[in-house]
Scaffold this active site. Sequence first.
Site, PDB file in Angstrom:
ATOM      1  N   CYS A   2      20.136 -80.536   4.125  1.00  0.00           N
ATOM      2  CA  CYS A   2      19.523 -79.514   3.278  1.00  0.00           C
ATOM      3  C   CYS A   2      18.994 -80.161   2.010  1.00  0.00           C
ATOM      4  CB  CYS A   2      20.539 -78.442   2.866  1.00  0.00           C
ATOM      5  SG  CYS A   2      21.332 -77.590   4.237  1.00  0.00           S
ATOM      6  N   ARG A  49      17.519 -75.414   4.389  1.00  0.00           N
ATOM      7  CA  ARG A  49      18.269 -76.050   5.469  1.00  0.00           C
ATOM      8  C   ARG A  49      17.365 -76.611   6.557  1.00  0.00           C
ATOM      9  NH1 ARG A  49      22.176 -73.499  10.113  1.00  0.00           N
ATOM     10  NH2 ARG A  49      23.119 -75.473  10.755  1.00  0.00           N
ATOM     11  N   LEU A  50      17.654 -77.852   6.948  1.00  0.00           N
ATOM     12  CA  LEU A  50      17.130 -78.465   8.166  1.00  0.00           C
ATOM     13  C   LEU A  50      18.277 -78.426   9.167  1.00  0.00           C
ATOM     14  CD1 LEU A  50      14.761 -80.078   9.509  1.00  0.00           C
ATOM     15  CD2 LEU A  50      15.901 -82.162   8.699  1.00  0.00           C
ATOM     16  N   SER A  51      18.185 -77.584  10.181  1.00  0.00           N
ATOM     17  CA  SER A  51      19.317 -77.331  11.080  1.00  0.00           C
ATOM     18  C   SER A  51      19.522 -78.494  12.037  1.00  0.00           C
ATOM     19  CB  SER A  51      19.074 -76.042  11.876  1.00  0.00           C
ATOM     20  OG  SER A  51      18.896 -74.953  11.005  1.00  0.00           O
ATOM     21  N   GLY A  75      23.293 -83.171   3.470  1.00  0.00           N
ATOM     22  CA  GLY A  75      23.776 -84.369   4.137  1.00  0.00           C
ATOM     23  C   GLY A  75      24.383 -84.065   5.488  1.00  0.00           C
ATOM     24  N   GLY A 363      18.497 -98.967  10.354  1.00  0.00           N
ATOM     25  CA  GLY A 363      19.360-100.112  10.063  1.00  0.00           C
ATOM     26  C   GLY A 363      19.531-100.424   8.600  1.00  0.00           C
TER      27      GLY A 363
END
Length: 631
Positions: A2, A49-51, A75, A363
């Site tokens: 989020c 929010r990114l679900s 996070g 990476g």
Amino acid sequence: MCGIAGQYAPGLEAIDPASVTRQCDTIVHRGPDSQGSFVDRDFGFGMRRLSIIDLAGSDQPIFSDDGRHVIVFNGEIYNYRALRAELAALGHRFSTNGDTEVILAAWRQWAEMAWHRLDGMFAAAIWDRTSRRLTLARDHVGIKPLYYTWQDGRLAFGSELKTLLTLRHLRFDPDPRSVHDYFSFGHVRGPRSIYSQVAVLPPGHVLRLDAGGAPHVLEFWRPRYRSLDAPEAMDWIEEFRTAWLGAVRSQMVAADVDVGAFLSGGVDSSAVVAAMARQSDRPIRTFTIGFAERAYDESPYAEAVARHLGCVHRTHRVDPQKAWRVLPQIQRAYDEPFADPSAVPTWYLSELAASEVKVVLSGDGGDELFFGYKRHLTERRIGQLPAVVRRGMRGFAHLPPSSWSGLNRVMQRWQKTARSAGLPTGVTRFFSKTQITSPELRRRLFTGTLLDGRDLDGAVLALSAEYYPDPASVSADGLEQFAMADLQLNLPSAMLTKVDRASMAHSLEVRVPMLAQSIVSLALAMPADVKLRNGTGKYPVRAAVAPWLPDGILDRRKQGFQMPVGEWFRGDLDGFARELWRESGVAAAGYLNVAAVEATFEEHRTGRRDHGRLLYALSLFCLWWLGRNTY
């Protein structure tokens, strides 16, 4: 994943819910799937929010079961399932299947010790409705950002600077010290921001604000070397291999969407994809940016790794001579001037990956933890020289430029090394070696300006003393001192900032298994001579994953994302940059000597000196200046 934002005006005034909504609307790219907010008189916060986990549930804010505490969080926590089971056994009840509610329960159970137990990346805000205390926390190494400002008894915070700039009653004045940092290192060093009134919450820290008080910032974690009496190198390799497979596996499974990977064909990204492929029942989706010019193109190596591991691979080729055209978009996403040219391919790579997946593994962090940069090898070699030889090398730094431009470019690289060689500690050599401009050049640029006098002799010693007053407390080994500064300063302020802004601008979550707690702990315990062995950096990483990869992939020289910035400013970008300089208002702002800047353009155009990095930094600064405070 989020974006978060909020305000607290203890005892002063009610927070307007619309102002919290406006804050969150500036970061819709960080969370296009849903939104939420909560206002409690003089306090309010919200999120976008990114679900990724618990797609149908876990919309924020989330309340504790008794309604006293409320959380918003940016996070992912990879060990949330294990923590949830432990907390449930202690009597906590859960109404969602996500990680946000687990963080809140952990904090209620273990207070500030909870942050130690979270394996992941996070910027969290918790509000106590009874005591009216706000707690902000940022993850151990600074993967997720968190800005805040305290003005006139009011606190505002957010995942990006733009969340603060919507609050018109606040002041935002460029900080001359930060401007100097920027033209010295190519970015602003935390905990400062480009604005005098705004700070970055340092990695591994919490901020607490009570009613009637002022913000109090406390450290909950700091990286420390604890070199153990060594097992043999082979034992370290096996230990890394086991920890690496576990870290990658946990970051793959903590998602309810497909997880792909960035793949450059270098050591770290290849190690990520190889570990993913060994633990997945379907092909890994991998993404690479290639370039039409072979000198900048790593895509054949990435494609070889992808074929070997059976990946579903995509390469997007970019014309490096035209790539600079996205600079205005990039600079707007960063909110502060940011002069790492590798932000350009990172932007394109994020755009490519986001067209197919929501989450990728990367990476990042391997070089800082396992001494993989060329500068680490240089530091080891310089540190082994007698002091009298190192002091003598500094004379080379003052040689005049040659009439041959090719020789000049070589001389400039060697002069940077020579300039740092005579300095007394690994920390001071770090500050000298990581500069993008020389002190001599900055003295010319800053003469008669607001920044005049900041590059006197001894400036590097003063700078290192500010961050590391006792380098010996870091380590007696100069290389470990140097690498710790890389880990604590360059990693969060440069590398992780670059990836976070470029990826989140495209609503893409990037996870970094090299910065899992298990890997960080192992790297800090590993002796320096195991990490950098026989002139080879990241030795245990290379040795651990070599059986999984095609022959020759791990043997080639480190390349990274290269951009032809020197050529840009002798070609199409030259006119664009000069116009920016003259029309943006920066020439009149008082930070740079106008005649010195004009001379720098000409020196570069004629090949007398290579000022590509400076001119790139100047162009991004001008773009920032044009767009500042416009949200």
